[in-house]
Design a protein around this motif. Structure first.
Motif, PDB file in Angstrom:
ATOM      1  N   VAL A 124       7.004  -0.285 -10.096  1.00  0.00           N
ATOM      2  CA  VAL A 124       5.585  -0.553 -10.333  1.00  0.00           C
ATOM      3  C   VAL A 124       4.937   0.606 -11.082  1.00  0.00           C
ATOM      4  O   VAL A 124       4.254   0.411 -12.096  1.00  0.00           O
TER       5      VAL A 124
ATOM      6  N   ILE B 115       4.424  -7.805  -2.778  1.00  0.00           N
ATOM      7  CA  ILE B 115       3.390  -7.367  -3.718  1.00  0.00           C
ATOM      8  C   ILE B 115       4.025  -6.733  -4.945  1.00  0.00           C
ATOM      9  O   ILE B 115       3.725  -7.080  -6.085  1.00  0.00           O
ATOM     10  N   ALA B 116       4.945  -5.781  -4.673  1.00  0.00           N
ATOM     11  CA  ALA B 116       5.420  -4.908  -5.739  1.00  0.00           C
ATOM     12  C   ALA B 116       6.050  -5.629  -6.936  1.00  0.00           C
ATOM     13  O   ALA B 116       5.680  -5.329  -8.078  1.00  0.00           O
TER      14      ALA B 116
ATOM     15  N   ALA C  63       5.371  -4.784   1.187  1.00  0.00           N
ATOM     16  CA  ALA C  63       5.620  -4.261  -0.158  1.00  0.00           C
ATOM     17  C   ALA C  63       6.458  -5.240  -0.974  1.00  0.00           C
ATOM     18  O   ALA C  63       6.238  -5.411  -2.171  1.00  0.00           O
TER      19      ALA C  63
ATOM     20  N   LEU D 158       0.446  -1.784  -1.642  1.00  0.00           N
ATOM     21  CA  LEU D 158       1.521  -1.015  -2.270  1.00  0.00           C
ATOM     22  C   LEU D 158       1.535   0.422  -1.788  1.00  0.00           C
ATOM     23  O   LEU D 158       2.583   0.954  -1.416  1.00  0.00           O
TER      24      LEU D 158
ATOM     25  N   VAL E  74      12.068  -0.515  -0.811  1.00  0.00           N
ATOM     26  CA  VAL E  74      10.627  -0.455  -1.065  1.00  0.00           C
ATOM     27  C   VAL E  74      10.287   0.670  -2.039  1.00  0.00           C
ATOM     28  O   VAL E  74       9.502   0.482  -2.980  1.00  0.00           O
TER      29      VAL E  74
ATOM     30  N   SER F 244       8.523   0.203  -5.659  1.00  0.00           N
ATOM     31  CA  SER F 244       7.281   0.895  -6.002  1.00  0.00           C
ATOM     32  C   SER F 244       7.472   1.771  -7.222  1.00  0.00           C
ATOM     33  O   SER F 244       6.563   1.904  -8.047  1.00  0.00           O
TER      34      SER F 244
ATOM     35  N   ALA G 290       3.356  -7.122  -9.048  1.00  0.00           N
ATOM     36  CA  ALA G 290       2.459  -6.108  -9.591  1.00  0.00           C
ATOM     37  C   ALA G 290       3.115  -5.421 -10.780  1.00  0.00           C
ATOM     38  O   ALA G 290       2.452  -5.078 -11.771  1.00  0.00           O
TER      39      ALA G 290
ATOM     40  N   SER H 148       2.518   0.945   2.058  1.00  0.00           N
ATOM     41  CA  SER H 148       3.898   0.653   2.430  1.00  0.00           C
ATOM     42  C   SER H 148       4.856   1.626   1.770  1.00  0.00           C
ATOM     43  O   SER H 148       5.869   1.995   2.360  1.00  0.00           O
ATOM     44  N   THR H 149       4.512   2.074   0.557  1.00  0.00           N
ATOM     45  CA  THR H 149       5.387   3.053  -0.091  1.00  0.00           C
ATOM     46  C   THR H 149       5.364   4.385   0.648  1.00  0.00           C
ATOM     47  O   THR H 149       6.406   4.997   0.897  1.00  0.00           O
TER      48      THR H 149
END
Lengths: 370, 371
Positions: B267, B212-213, B209, A93, B260, B264, B216, A96-97
């Motif tokens: 998240v 996953i994000a 991302a 995370l 992305v 995030s 998560a 990539s962010t």
């Protein structure tokens, strides 16, 4: 052969060495993917540094990148500590962010300067000789050579200075902490070095080659030795070898230099994976084959010993009986007997097999082991 | 804006594509996060590059399905190599991932430069796979994404409880004689498929991302697997839609990165503010708890002090209590708080005493706390 070739090869050798040094510790500490994370996450740091200096080769960029790299490490650590997201997800995370933020910054503010994502990810070694360091009107060689050289020396100096501390922190971090060596500080210093190397190298070789050089040669060296000092040495040699051979492959194929170097890293690993002295697939296969025969021979002599001087020995000690008793196929049984004969562990008397003294000895030893 | 969304072909295509990608990757990300395969996703998306190059070299076609098949095979091969390396040498999982990722990507670069320098026609745009170029999506691509992604979702639904078991307790699954290895391969293959359909939209780096994000974030909102998958899908879809609209309405905002950053952001928000698991709520709960405990301590101290006397409602001056809490500046506030609840009262001399209700509360507390 022109100075152009020499300079590119020299730079790539320096980059290879600078990457392999901290890379060895990353691989041993099971943090190889941090090289991936950091080499992507430095992008916003580089972009901000670039806005401040308007110069792609300023030392401030290296500093900005290093800060971004350490920020990545700290953020991952922080997320992991909240216990809400696991570490692997946290790494994925964060980097990539940060990378996405870097791309957005470039798109928003720097659309028309020489700083595009291709350059960061892929690099272009062929351009290295055009960017020269001029001092007092004299040409001192390509700038990338100095940037990566200084960072490489820093890595080497750090590792030489804190060799035993790093070794201890890598292999037994708990002991390191009880002895008061601050594994956390060592961890962050190492990560700082990784970040600085990644930034110094990105302009020349791109993030992907940085990952390849940080992970590949140490992983290959890991297949060859158990000793830290040797592993570092082999890593450097393998990295330099990959760099040089990759350069010439690219020259011959007229393809991406960084791509060819990364490919050569893979070739090196593949070769060592097959033929490494103790770990290689080939050696392991040979060892298994040898063990199979050795075990069968032991079974044979034990079998013969069991039936020696017993009434049924005439029945049991024939070659064609082994098939029934030990469940061996005929060709295998013949192979075992032939090997045992050639090692003088048994002798054949007519159709029967008989133990020699050394064979009896081996059988006794094997029984004790059992 | 909705008119614009429906009217503009490119925007409609991109938004639809991003929404579908978000939904599919949202569902898959649940498995990725729970099975701790986050970094494998990153490796797969990098490893897919040579497959794209080879597929183009062999077929000469840029149809997204053909490139996807190439990318899928390469990504799958990369995963298999990671497993081979970890199983038959002492090189660890993380090193194997890094190695496969960078070497495959390097090979991909070599192939791409080779293609660029060759005289093959129709080659432009292949490198959009590197960084993603949502704007280059056409309806045909979206259709391919929908069909492939839809198939992936159908497979997940069919093997729902098997995959669930695989994610939580593979040993138990093995004891039930489920083909755990094949389920594992199947689940990883679905991951490869989803990554591959996302490459063209968000690119190699940012695809990691996307898988996953969403999960998560979703994990913070629920402890229920099905719910988590649903939330994850919705988050993925909303962020895909929102990101592509944002990117279309603002100049110079590339679609992939903005999606992305949106995900995030969700998240971070979820980690901070989700009910039950959110860090902020935890902090608030902690503060309230501390406040209650402090007040109860004062109440019980009054009770203890009164024990020295004939009645439990015997009053004491604030100074007496202050001897027990020399450092506490909030003593008066605690007492006033207790007074407003009717548990203590202040007499005409300014001394504090328990009320009958306070005495009952004290007995209750003592009973609660004695094990």
């Amino acid at each position: 052969m022109s100075a152009f070739h020499w300079e590119i090869q020299l730079v790539s050798m320096v980059v290879a060495t600078a990457c392999a040094l901290p890379g060895t510790f990353l691989v041993l500490r099971k943090m190889a993917m941090m090289s991936d994370a950091i080499s992507h996450a430095i992008l916003p740091g580089i972009v901000i540094g670039f806005f401040l200096t308007e110069n792609l080769s300023s030392p401030l960029l290296i500093l900005g990148g290093a800060v971004a790299g350490l920020l990545t490490v700290a953020l991952v650590e922080w997320i992991r500590k909240t216990d809400r997201v696991r570490e692997d997800a946290a790494i994925g995370l964060v980097f990539s962010t940060l990378f996405a933020l870097g791309v957005l910054m470039i798109a928003q503010f720097a659309n028309d300067v020489h700083l595009d994502i291709d350059a960061v990810l892929l690099g272009e070694l062929a351009f290295v000789p055009f960017d020269r360091l001029m001092l007092f009107g004299r040409d001192l060689g390509p700038q990338a050579l100095y940037a990566t050289g200084i960072v490489g020396l820093l890595c080497a100096g750090f590792i030489l200075l804190f060799y035993k501390e790093l070794k201890l922190a890598t292999f037994d971090s708990a002991l390191c902490a009880t002895l008061g060596f601050l594994p956390g500080v060592l961890h962050y210093s190492l990560m700082g070095l990784v970040s600085m190397t990644a930034v110094a190298a990105f302009d020349a070789v791109g993030s992907i080659l940085v990952i390849a050089l940080m992970v590949g040669p140490p992983a290959s060296a890991y297949l060859m030795t158990h000793q830290l000092s040797k592993m570092i040495l082999y890593s450097i040699i393998l990295a330099i070898l990959a760099a040089i051979s990759g350069y010439w492959a690219a020259y011959l194929l007229d393809a991406s230099i960084a791509g060819c170097m990364a490919t050569m890293v893979g070739v090196e690993f593949a070769v060592l994976f097959c033929v490494a002295p103790h770990q290689g697939l080939l050696v392991a296969w040979k060892r298994r084959r040898h063990q199979r025969w050795a075990f069968a021979i032991k079974m044979l002599v034990i079998h013969l010993l069991q039936h020696e001087d017993t009434p049924e020995s005439e029945q049991e000690c024939r070659v064609d009986h082994l098939q029934d008793h030990l469940a061996w196929e005929q060709p295998f049984a013949e192979g075992v007997v032939a090997r045992a004969l050639s090692r003088k562990l048994i002798r054949s008397v007519g159709e029967y097999l008989e133990l020699t003294p050394s064979g009896r000895n081996l059988a006794h030893q094997a029984m004790v082991h059992v | 804006m909705i008119e614009q969304l429906l009217g503009d072909y490119t925007l409609r295509t991109v938004t639809l594509g991003a929404a579908i990608l978000g939904a599919v990757s949202g569902v898959l990300s649940t498995f990725v996060v729970l099975r701790q395969q986050s970094l494998l996703g990153d490796a797969v998306s990098h490893a897919a590059l040579p497959g794209i190059g080879l597929a183009f070299l062999i077929t000469g076609s840029k149809a997204s399905l053909i490139l996807m098949i190439g990318a899928g095979i390469a990504g799958w091969l990369g995963t298999a190599l990671v497993l081979l390396i970890t199983h038959s040498s002492r090189v660890k999982y993380d090193s194997a991932l890094g190695l496969v990722l960078s070497v495959f990507f390097g090979i991909g670069l070599v192939l791409l430069t080779f293609i660029q320098k060759s005289s093959l026609p129709n080659q432009a745009g292949l490198d959009s796979f590197l960084f993603g170029q949502a704007a280059s999506l056409v309806m045909e691509d979206v259709l391919t994404m929908t069909v492939v992604g839809g198939l992936a979702l159908v497979v997940i639904l069919l093997f729902w409880k098997e995959f669930k078991l695989l994610a939580f307790d593979p040993d138990f699954a093995r004891s039930l004689v489920l083909p755990v290895r094949w389920l594992d391969v199947g689940c990883t293959t679905l991951l490869v498929v989803v990554i591959v359909i996302g490459l063209q939209t968000v690119g190699v780096v940012l695809m990691s991302a996307m898988i996953i994000a969403p999960a998560a974030a979703a994990r913070q909102w629920t402890d229920h697997f099905g719910m988590m998958t649903l939330i994850s899908m919705i988050i993925g879809m909303l962020c895909g839609t929102g990101g592509s609209i944002l990117s279309a309405t603002t100049s110079n905002l590339p679609t992939g990165p903005i999606i992305v950053v949106c995900t995030s952001g969700v998240v971070v928000m979820s980690i901070l503010a989700a009910p039950h698991r959110g860090i902020l709520w935890n902090k608030i709960r902690q503060i309230l708890q501390n406040r209650r405990l402090r007040a109860e301590a004062v109440l019980l101290d009054l009770f203890d002090l009164a024990k020295q006397h004939e009645t439990p409602e015997y009053p004491h001056m604030e100074e007496v209590l202050r001897v027990i809490y020399p450092q506490s500046g909030s003593l008066l506030r605690q007492l006033q708080g207790l007074q407003s609840k009717g548990l203590v009262m202040r007499n005409e001399h300014g001394a504090w005493a328990l009320t009958p209700d306070g005495v009952i509360r004290c007995h209750q507390l003592i009973k609660e706390r004695t094990p």
